[in-house]
Scaffold this motif. Structure first.
Motif, PDB file in Angstrom:
ATOM      1  N   ARG A   1       0.839  -1.200   0.000  1.00  0.00           N
ATOM      2  CA  ARG A   1       0.000   0.000   0.000  1.00  0.00           C
ATOM      3  C   ARG A   1       0.871   1.245   0.000  1.00  0.00           C
ATOM      4  N   ASP A   2       1.950   1.185   0.748  1.00  0.00           N
ATOM      5  CA  ASP A   2       2.878   2.295   0.721  1.00  0.00           C
ATOM      6  C   ASP A   2       3.962   1.951  -0.298  1.00  0.00           C
ATOM      7  N   LEU A   3       3.582   2.086  -1.563  1.00  0.00           N
ATOM      8  CA  LEU A   3       4.446   1.600  -2.634  1.00  0.00           C
ATOM      9  C   LEU A   3       5.822   2.229  -2.639  1.00  0.00           C
ATOM     10  N   GLU A   4       5.820   3.534  -2.396  1.00  0.00           N
ATOM     11  CA  GLU A   4       7.088   4.230  -2.508  1.00  0.00           C
ATOM     12  C   GLU A   4       8.095   3.689  -1.502  1.00  0.00           C
ATOM     13  N   SER A   5       7.669   3.594  -0.262  1.00  0.00           N
ATOM     14  CA  SER A   5       8.620   3.138   0.754  1.00  0.00           C
ATOM     15  C   SER A   5       8.917   1.651   0.556  1.00  0.00           C
ATOM     16  N   TYR A   6       7.941   0.930  -0.002  1.00  0.00           N
ATOM     17  CA  TYR A   6       8.166  -0.483  -0.282  1.00  0.00           C
ATOM     18  C   TYR A   6       9.327  -0.651  -1.261  1.00  0.00           C
ATOM     19  N   PHE A   7       9.271   0.079  -2.362  1.00  0.00           N
ATOM     20  CA  PHE A   7      10.318  -0.089  -3.356  1.00  0.00           C
ATOM     21  C   PHE A   7      11.653   0.476  -2.873  1.00  0.00           C
ATOM     22  N   ARG A   8      11.562   1.550  -2.117  1.00  0.00           N
ATOM     23  CA  ARG A   8      12.798   2.109  -1.583  1.00  0.00           C
ATOM     24  C   ARG A   8      13.479   1.073  -0.691  1.00  0.00           C
ATOM     25  N   SER A   9      12.697   0.401   0.138  1.00  0.00           N
ATOM     26  CA  SER A   9      13.296  -0.567   1.045  1.00  0.00           C
ATOM     27  C   SER A   9      13.850  -1.761   0.274  1.00  0.00           C
ATOM     28  N   ARG A  10      13.145  -2.174  -0.789  1.00  0.00           N
ATOM     29  CA  ARG A  10      13.645  -3.290  -1.588  1.00  0.00           C
ATOM     30  C   ARG A  10      15.001  -2.954  -2.194  1.00  0.00           C
ATOM     31  N   GLU A  11      15.121  -1.736  -2.660  1.00  0.00           N
ATOM     32  CA  GLU A  11      16.393  -1.321  -3.259  1.00  0.00           C
ATOM     33  C   GLU A  11      17.507  -1.352  -2.233  1.00  0.00           C
ATOM     34  N   ARG A  12      17.187  -0.824  -1.051  1.00  0.00           N
ATOM     35  CA  ARG A  12      18.211  -0.748  -0.013  1.00  0.00           C
ATOM     36  C   ARG A  12      18.653  -2.156   0.401  1.00  0.00           C
ATOM     37  N   VAL A  13      17.695  -3.033   0.579  1.00  0.00           N
ATOM     38  CA  VAL A  13      18.017  -4.399   0.977  1.00  0.00           C
ATOM     39  C   VAL A  13      18.784  -5.091  -0.144  1.00  0.00           C
ATOM     40  N   GLY A  14      18.361  -4.861  -1.385  1.00  0.00           N
ATOM     41  CA  GLY A  14      19.055  -5.435  -2.537  1.00  0.00           C
ATOM     42  C   GLY A  14      20.501  -4.995  -2.592  1.00  0.00           C
ATOM     43  N   PHE A  15      20.730  -3.738  -2.299  1.00  0.00           N
ATOM     44  CA  PHE A  15      22.088  -3.209  -2.281  1.00  0.00           C
ATOM     45  C   PHE A  15      22.954  -3.961  -1.273  1.00  0.00           C
ATOM     46  N   TRP A  16      22.437  -4.149  -0.074  1.00  0.00           N
ATOM     47  CA  TRP A  16      23.226  -4.843   0.965  1.00  0.00           C
ATOM     48  C   TRP A  16      23.448  -6.297   0.623  1.00  0.00           C
ATOM     49  N   ARG A  17      22.438  -6.949   0.059  1.00  0.00           N
ATOM     50  CA  ARG A  17      22.604  -8.352  -0.320  1.00  0.00           C
ATOM     51  C   ARG A  17      23.703  -8.495  -1.368  1.00  0.00           C
ATOM     52  N   ARG A  18      23.664  -7.569  -2.361  1.00  0.00           N
ATOM     53  CA  ARG A  18      24.665  -7.654  -3.427  1.00  0.00           C
ATOM     54  C   ARG A  18      26.063  -7.413  -2.879  1.00  0.00           C
ATOM     55  N   LEU A  19      26.170  -6.410  -2.010  1.00  0.00           N
ATOM     56  CA  LEU A  19      27.461  -6.060  -1.428  1.00  0.00           C
ATOM     57  C   LEU A  19      28.004  -7.249  -0.631  1.00  0.00           C
ATOM     58  N   TRP A  20      27.122  -7.860   0.145  1.00  0.00           N
ATOM     59  CA  TRP A  20      27.515  -8.990   0.979  1.00  0.00           C
ATOM     60  C   TRP A  20      28.004 -10.147   0.118  1.00  0.00           C
ATOM     61  N   ARG A  21      27.266 -10.414  -0.945  1.00  0.00           N
ATOM     62  CA  ARG A  21      27.633 -11.511  -1.825  1.00  0.00           C
ATOM     63  C   ARG A  21      29.016 -11.244  -2.430  1.00  0.00           C
ATOM     64  N   ARG A  22      29.219  -9.977  -2.830  1.00  0.00           N
ATOM     65  CA  ARG A  22      30.487  -9.632  -3.462  1.00  0.00           C
ATOM     66  C   ARG A  22      31.630  -9.826  -2.480  1.00  0.00           C
ATOM     67  N   LEU A  23      31.421  -9.367  -1.251  1.00  0.00           N
ATOM     68  CA  LEU A  23      32.486  -9.473  -0.242  1.00  0.00           C
ATOM     69  C   LEU A  23      32.767 -10.938   0.095  1.00  0.00           C
ATOM     70  N   SER A  24      31.724 -11.750   0.140  1.00  0.00           N
ATOM     71  CA  SER A  24      31.987 -13.125   0.558  1.00  0.00           C
ATOM     72  C   SER A  24      32.566 -13.977  -0.568  1.00  0.00           C
ATOM     73  N   GLN A  25      32.552 -13.441  -1.795  1.00  0.00           N
ATOM     74  CA  GLN A  25      33.161 -14.196  -2.889  1.00  0.00           C
ATOM     75  C   GLN A  25      34.662 -13.948  -2.982  1.00  0.00           C
ATOM     76  N   ARG A  26      35.082 -12.893  -2.288  1.00  0.00           N
ATOM     77  CA  ARG A  26      36.508 -12.574  -2.321  1.00  0.00           C
ATOM     78  C   ARG A  26      37.348 -13.681  -1.689  1.00  0.00           C
ATOM     79  N   PRO A  27      38.506 -14.005  -2.254  1.00  0.00           N
ATOM     80  CA  PRO A  27      39.318 -15.103  -1.674  1.00  0.00           C
ATOM     81  C   PRO A  27      39.836 -14.746  -0.273  1.00  0.00           C
TER      82      PRO A  27
END
Ligand SMILES: [Zn+2]
Length: 132
Positions: free
Chosen positions: A106-132
């Motif tokens: 219902r609160d679409l704007e904050s919904y998508f904003r939060s998805r982006e923020r969470v997506g950013f952290w997930r991607r960052l985490w994945r990148r860091l954990s792939q490092r040797p």
């Protein structure tokens, strides 16, 4: 290992190897992270904002609201963190999850904003954990 309690850790960046029983809170990035309380090892990112999750840090312990519902993970665990303690809740059935999703959207704007923020952290985490 299942966590029955959490202690808050106020950080700028969420650490690469999070400790169990720790609720990381980054006020600068308005996000929290913790390892799923069931012990499955999944990193759970929850965005902070009045429309999303809220933290209350008192002497008695940290409280996170609303509940943590890990529907997208195999464990599907559902719990509250209240004054530092984990309160287990029943796993929601599919219908209940969909209803909650719809009301979130219902609160679409904050919904998508939060998805982006969470997506950013997930991607960052994945990148860091792939490092040797
Ligand atoms: Zn889990």
């Amino acid at each position: 290992m299942r966590s029955e309690s959490f202690t808050p850790a106020f950080v700028e960046y969420i650490p690469r190897a999070p400790e169990p029983h720790t609720l990381y809170i980054s006020e600068s990035f308005a996000i929290t992270a913790h390892l799923c309380a069931c012990g499955c090892g999944t990193k759970v990112f929850l965005p902070l904002s009045p429309a999303e999750w809220r933290i209350e840090d008192r002497e008695a312990g940290v409280t996170l609201r609303p509940s943590v519902g890990n529907w997208d993970f195999p464990c599907r665990s559902h719990y509250f963190i209240t004054r530092g303690r984990v309160e287990w809740a029943r796993a929601w059935d599919r219908e209940r999850v969909e209803t909650a999703r719809r009301s979130d959207e219902r609160d679409l704007e904050s919904y998508f904003r939060s998805r982006e923020r969470v997506g950013f952290w997930r991607r960052l985490w994945r990148r860091l954990s792939q490092r040797p």
